[in-house]
Write an enzyme that holds these catalytic residues in place. Structure first.
Site, PDB file in Angstrom:
ATOM      1  N   CYS A   1      -3.787   1.077  -7.677  1.00 54.90           N
ATOM      2  CA  CYS A   1      -2.480   1.658  -8.238  1.00 54.90           C
ATOM      3  C   CYS A   1      -1.411   0.443  -7.427  1.00 54.90           C
ATOM      4  O   CYS A   1       0.042   0.498  -7.827  1.00 54.90           O
ATOM      5  CB  CYS A   1      -2.283   3.279  -7.542  1.00 54.90           C
ATOM      6  SG  CYS A   1      -2.317   2.502  -5.566  1.00 54.90           S
TER       7      CYS A   1
ATOM      8  N   CYS B   1      -6.808   7.192  -3.448  1.00 56.00           N
ATOM      9  CA  CYS B   1      -5.761   6.995  -2.058  1.00 56.00           C
ATOM     10  C   CYS B   1      -7.280   7.206  -0.849  1.00 56.00           C
ATOM     11  O   CYS B   1      -7.330   6.831  -0.218  1.00 56.00           O
ATOM     12  CB  CYS B   1      -5.144   7.963  -1.518  1.00 56.00           C
ATOM     13  SG  CYS B   1      -3.421   7.630  -3.130  1.00 56.00           S
TER      14      CYS B   1
END
Length: 141
Positions: free
Chosen positions: A50, A120
Protein backbone atom coordinates in the site's frame (compact mmCIF):
# COMPACT_ATOMS: atom_id res chain seq x y z
CA UNK A 1 -23.60 21.32 30.54
CA UNK A 2 -21.09 21.22 27.70
CA UNK A 3 -18.82 18.21 27.35
CA UNK A 4 -15.42 18.98 25.94
CA UNK A 5 -14.16 16.39 23.50
CA UNK A 6 -10.39 16.14 23.21
CA UNK A 7 -8.65 15.27 19.96
CA UNK A 8 -7.65 11.96 21.58
CA UNK A 9 -11.33 11.19 22.30
CA UNK A 10 -12.24 12.09 18.74
CA UNK A 11 -9.50 9.85 17.33
CA UNK A 12 -10.54 7.02 19.65
CA UNK A 13 -14.17 7.27 18.50
CA UNK A 14 -13.22 7.49 14.84
CA UNK A 15 -10.96 4.43 15.09
CA UNK A 16 -13.56 2.49 17.06
CA UNK A 17 -16.23 3.33 14.48
CA UNK A 18 -13.85 2.11 11.76
CA UNK A 19 -13.51 -1.31 13.45
CA UNK A 20 -10.41 -0.99 15.60
CA UNK A 21 -10.59 -2.71 19.02
CA UNK A 22 -9.44 -0.86 22.15
CA UNK A 23 -6.02 -2.55 22.34
CA UNK A 24 -5.28 -1.51 18.73
CA UNK A 25 -6.48 2.02 19.43
CA UNK A 26 -4.30 2.27 22.52
CA UNK A 27 -1.22 1.11 20.59
CA UNK A 28 -1.92 3.74 17.93
CA UNK A 29 -2.51 6.60 20.37
CA UNK A 30 0.40 5.78 22.71
CA UNK A 31 2.99 4.99 20.00
CA UNK A 32 5.34 3.91 22.78
CA UNK A 33 7.82 2.21 20.44
CA UNK A 34 8.02 4.90 17.77
CA UNK A 35 11.37 6.44 17.04
CA UNK A 36 14.88 5.21 16.50
CA UNK A 37 17.65 3.62 18.57
CA UNK A 38 21.08 5.21 18.57
CA UNK A 39 23.73 2.57 17.87
CA UNK A 40 21.14 -0.07 16.95
CA UNK A 41 22.56 -3.51 16.21
CA UNK A 42 20.36 -3.77 13.11
CA UNK A 43 18.27 -1.34 11.07
CA UNK A 44 16.04 -2.72 8.32
CA UNK A 45 13.33 -1.22 6.15
CA UNK A 46 10.40 -2.55 4.18
CA UNK A 47 7.75 -0.93 2.00
CA UNK A 48 4.29 -2.46 1.98
CA UNK A 49 2.02 -3.08 -1.00
CA UNK A 50 0.00 0.00 0.00
CA UNK A 51 3.05 2.26 0.12
CA UNK A 52 3.40 2.30 3.92
CA UNK A 53 7.06 2.31 4.93
CA UNK A 54 8.47 0.77 8.10
CA UNK A 55 11.99 0.96 9.43
CA UNK A 56 12.81 -1.24 12.41
CA UNK A 57 15.67 -0.64 14.84
CA UNK A 58 16.81 -3.65 16.86
CA UNK A 59 19.06 -3.77 19.91
CA UNK A 60 20.22 -7.10 21.31
CA UNK A 61 21.76 -7.84 24.70
CA UNK A 62 24.94 -9.83 25.31
CA UNK A 63 22.94 -13.10 25.13
CA UNK A 64 21.33 -12.09 21.81
CA UNK A 65 17.94 -11.55 23.42
CA UNK A 66 15.95 -8.69 21.91
CA UNK A 67 16.57 -5.84 24.32
CA UNK A 68 14.83 -2.98 22.52
CA UNK A 69 12.91 -2.33 19.32
CA UNK A 70 11.72 0.90 17.74
CA UNK A 71 9.89 1.60 14.49
CA UNK A 72 9.79 4.64 12.27
CA UNK A 73 6.60 4.45 10.22
CA UNK A 74 5.08 6.40 7.41
CA UNK A 75 1.66 4.84 7.37
CA UNK A 76 -1.83 4.52 8.73
CA UNK A 77 -3.25 3.65 12.15
CA UNK A 78 -3.27 -0.04 11.22
CA UNK A 79 0.43 -0.02 10.41
CA UNK A 80 1.35 1.86 13.57
CA UNK A 81 -0.76 -0.25 15.93
CA UNK A 82 0.48 -3.51 14.34
CA UNK A 83 4.13 -2.49 14.68
CA UNK A 84 3.69 -1.42 18.31
CA UNK A 85 1.99 -4.75 19.14
CA UNK A 86 4.77 -6.68 17.38
CA UNK A 87 7.34 -5.02 19.64
CA UNK A 88 5.52 -6.17 22.76
CA UNK A 89 5.57 -9.71 21.40
CA UNK A 90 9.32 -9.86 20.71
CA UNK A 91 10.97 -7.83 23.48
CA UNK A 92 13.00 -10.12 25.72
CA UNK A 93 12.73 -13.04 23.29
CA UNK A 94 15.46 -15.07 21.62
CA UNK A 95 16.01 -14.70 17.90
CA UNK A 96 14.21 -17.98 17.18
CA UNK A 97 11.29 -17.11 19.46
CA UNK A 98 10.93 -13.73 17.75
CA UNK A 99 11.05 -15.31 14.29
CA UNK A 100 8.20 -17.63 15.36
CA UNK A 101 5.87 -14.64 15.92
CA UNK A 102 3.29 -14.51 13.15
CA UNK A 103 0.45 -12.34 11.86
CA UNK A 104 -2.11 -14.21 13.95
CA UNK A 105 -0.17 -13.51 17.14
CA UNK A 106 -0.18 -9.77 16.41
CA UNK A 107 -3.87 -9.82 15.45
CA UNK A 108 -4.74 -11.46 18.80
CA UNK A 109 -2.87 -8.73 20.71
CA UNK A 110 -4.63 -5.98 18.73
CA UNK A 111 -8.08 -7.47 19.35
CA UNK A 112 -9.33 -6.36 15.96
CA UNK A 113 -8.50 -4.04 13.12
CA UNK A 114 -10.52 -3.56 9.93
CA UNK A 115 -10.10 -6.41 7.45
CA UNK A 116 -8.74 -4.05 4.80
CA UNK A 117 -5.87 -3.26 7.21
CA UNK A 118 -4.73 -6.85 7.80
CA UNK A 119 -1.88 -6.29 5.33
CA UNK A 120 -0.51 -3.80 7.89
CA UNK A 121 0.00 -6.66 10.33
CA UNK A 122 1.84 -8.60 7.64
CA UNK A 123 4.08 -5.60 6.96
CA UNK A 124 4.93 -5.16 10.66
CA UNK A 125 5.80 -8.85 11.06
CA UNK A 126 7.75 -9.05 7.79
CA UNK A 127 9.74 -5.93 8.67
CA UNK A 128 10.57 -7.34 12.10
CA UNK A 129 11.54 -10.72 10.64
CA UNK A 130 13.67 -9.04 7.97
CA UNK A 131 15.62 -7.13 10.63
CA UNK A 132 16.12 -10.20 12.78
CA UNK A 133 17.18 -12.35 9.80
CA UNK A 134 19.65 -9.70 8.63
CA UNK A 135 21.11 -9.48 12.15
CA UNK A 136 21.29 -13.27 12.31
CA UNK A 137 23.15 -13.37 8.98
CA UNK A 138 25.64 -10.74 10.12
CA UNK A 139 26.24 -12.60 13.39
CA UNK A 140 26.41 -15.91 11.43
CA UNK A 141 24.42 -17.98 13.89
Amino acid sequence: MVTEITSSDAERKMLSDAGYANPAINYYLEKKYMGHIENADQVSEKIGSCGDTMKVYLKFDEHDLIDDVRYEITGCAGAISAAMAAVDLVKGKTIDEALAINDGDVFKVLGNIPEKKHHCIQLAVKTMHKGIQEYKTIKAF
